[in-house]
Design an enzyme around this catalytic site. Structure first.
Site, PDB file in Angstrom:
ATOM      1  CE  LYS A   3     105.745 134.836  15.044  1.00  0.00           C
ATOM      2  NZ  LYS A   3     105.869 136.290  15.211  1.00  0.00           N
TER       3      LYS A   3
HETATM    4  N1  GLU Z   1     102.795 138.082  16.186  1.00  0.00           N
HETATM    5  C1  GLU Z   1     103.093 139.372  16.713  1.00  0.00           C
HETATM    6  C2  GLU Z   1     104.568 139.680  16.539  1.00  0.00           C
HETATM    7  O1  GLU Z   1     105.217 139.143  15.673  1.00  0.00           O
HETATM    8  C3  GLU Z   1     102.600 139.564  18.153  1.00  0.00           C
HETATM    9  C4  GLU Z   1     103.124 138.593  19.147  1.00  0.00           C
HETATM   10  C5  GLU Z   1     102.474 138.676  20.515  1.00  0.00           C
HETATM   11  O2  GLU Z   1     101.607 139.515  20.721  1.00  0.00           O
HETATM   12  O3  GLU Z   1     102.832 137.856  21.368  1.00  0.00           O
HETATM   13  O4  GLU Z   1     105.120 140.510  17.194  1.00  0.00           O
END
Ligand code: GLU
Length: 437
Positions: free
Chosen positions: A127
């Site tokens: 993240k």
């Molecule tokens: N931000 C989204 C999540 O928390 C998607 C992450 C992604 O597609 O890599 O799952």
């Protein structure tokens, strides 16, 4: 490993709960550690590797200086955390928010590891984030911020290393700038470096709606298990962006009534059901649900206590707490957000017989279609929206059923069951790969 930063900078309030259940004191990373402690007794011999899950693989802090439109230079703090890459490259979104901290991004990265393993997509967890209120920036400033941040984290991202995607306050346009910046720096066109891109740049049909569609899919599956008919069900939704807004639309189309909504601007209710398409248009124009003529304003406390059958927290973490969990009327909570429920609130809801479908299953639709996008980019062969939605629904339903079975077998919550499934997969990979050197 050096000492980790405190989970939150806020002073801990006096609290009757044991410290490990005190989310205010522990913050998102502490909540995650509590969740790992709860699953550990179910991991058998793989438990010897559990420490792997309690620390991020690597965490990068970057300074992001940009020229503001007035000619001055502003510095922002950015992060990219790769929590675990045992099962595949890092994968997870990038968040632009004024409250982003390293420990929050650590927790969000860890939840991605669990989520990706729970639904079986071949990724680890990562993240990123920048501590910034993007609403205060012009379009040009936002672009410079995104590009400089991408250059700085370019050290550790890449199509086979770590693949960012949208999250809170980031979108297709920002992904296009990220893809372009990485590509220019590498001297190639690397479509697979980020997902959630515009369709013309290798994005996938159905990606924008995928998280909300996944929330709806597992919501319907969970409602069936507790004999709650979706047509006529009263639904309350917190957050009316890409996740909450789409989930609300799909529930309304299936005959449910959206009776209460809340976002950063305020809370609204309408017992007859809000006109969701009109509310979505209002939000697109004004940026918030506040001031919508088709509903009555209410307080935040009234929102949490609103009479409803299904509650969808689809905003930020730490929203369902010990303070409001006792007032929640819903029989079913579907976590569209990451980490919306504290462990203390989880226990209260469990004791009250409220079924909670945890974030790591409920909101996995987004990363699942991100996986489809990445596969399409690698093969340069693109699928129809129908094919994407069918595959998405199958993965979500299968993941939900598998977690439901584990919950029945061990008589645990769906969250602990999802963690049993996910941690077993991650730690099996860890065990098979072994330690090097
Ligand atoms: N931000 C989204 C999540 O928390 C998607 C992450 C992604 O597609 O890599 O799952």
């Amino acid at each position: 490993m050096p000492a980790l930063p405190p989970a939150t900078s806020a002073p801990a309030p006096a609290h009757a709960l044991p410290s490990y259940l005190n989310a205010e004191q522990l913050g998102p990373w502490g909540i995650y550690l509590t969740q790992i402690d709860r699953v550990t007794p179910y991991l058998g011999t793989l438990g010897k590797w559990v420490e792997t899950l309690k620390r991020p693989k690597r965490a990068l802090i970057v300074d992001v200086p940009i020229h503001l439109d007035d000619g001055t230079v502003a510095h922002f703090e950015g992060y990219r955390v790769q929590h675990n890459i045992s099962r595949g490259p890092g994968k997870g979104g990038v968040r632009f928010h004024q409250d982003v901290t390293l420990s929050e991004v650590m927790a969000l990265a860890a939840w991605m590891s669990i989520k990706n393993a729970a639904v079986g997509v071949p990724y680890g967890g990562a993240k990123g984030g920048i501590r910034v209120d993007p609403r205060q920036l012009s379009e040009g400033e936002l672009q410079r911020l995104t590009r400089r941040y991408t250059s700085e984290i370019g050290l550790i991202i890449g199509p086979t290393k770590d693949i960012p995607a949208p999250d809170v306050n980031t979108n297709e346009k920002i992904m296009a700038w990220m893809m372009d910046t990485y590509s220019v720096n590498q001297g190639i066109t690397a479509t697979g470096v980020v997902t959630g891109k515009p369709i013309t740049l290798g994005g996938s049909l159905g990606r924008r709606e995928a998280t909300g569609r996944g929330v709806f899919t597992v919501g319907v599956a969970a409602a069936q298990r507790i004999n709650l008919p979706v047509p006529g069900a009263r639904v309350a939704v917190q957050g009316f962006g890409n996740v909450g807004g789409i989930a609300a639309r799909l529930f309304a189309e299936a005959g449910a009534r959206i009776v209460a909504v809340q976002d950063h601007g305020g809370s609204l209710c309408n017992d007859q059901g809000l006109d969701v398409p009109a509310l979505l248009q209002h939000v697109a124009h004004t940026g918030s649900v506040a001031g919508f003529a088709g509903g009555d304003a209410m307080t935040a406390a009234e929102f949490w206590a609103a009479p409803c059958d299904i509650l969808i927290p689809a905003a930020l973490e730490g929203q369902i707490t010990e303070a409001n969990a006792r007032h929640i009327q819903a029989r079913l909570v579907i976590e569209g957000a990451n980490g919306p429920t504290t462990p203390a609130a989880d226990d209260i809801l469990h004791d009250r017989g409220v079924l909670v479908v945890p974030d790591v299953i409920a909101n996995a639709g987004g990363v699942t279609v991100s996986y489809f996008e990445w596969v399409q980019d690698f093969s340069s062969f693109f699928w129809s929206e129908e094919e994407i939605n069918q595959r998405l629904v199958r993965i979500m339903q299968d993941a939900f059923s598998a977690v439901w079975e584990v919950a029945q077998q061990h008589q645990v919550s769906l969250r602990t069951a999802a963690y049993i499934v996910a941690c077993t997969r991650i730690l099996q990979a860890r065990d098979l790969r072994g330690l090097y050197p």
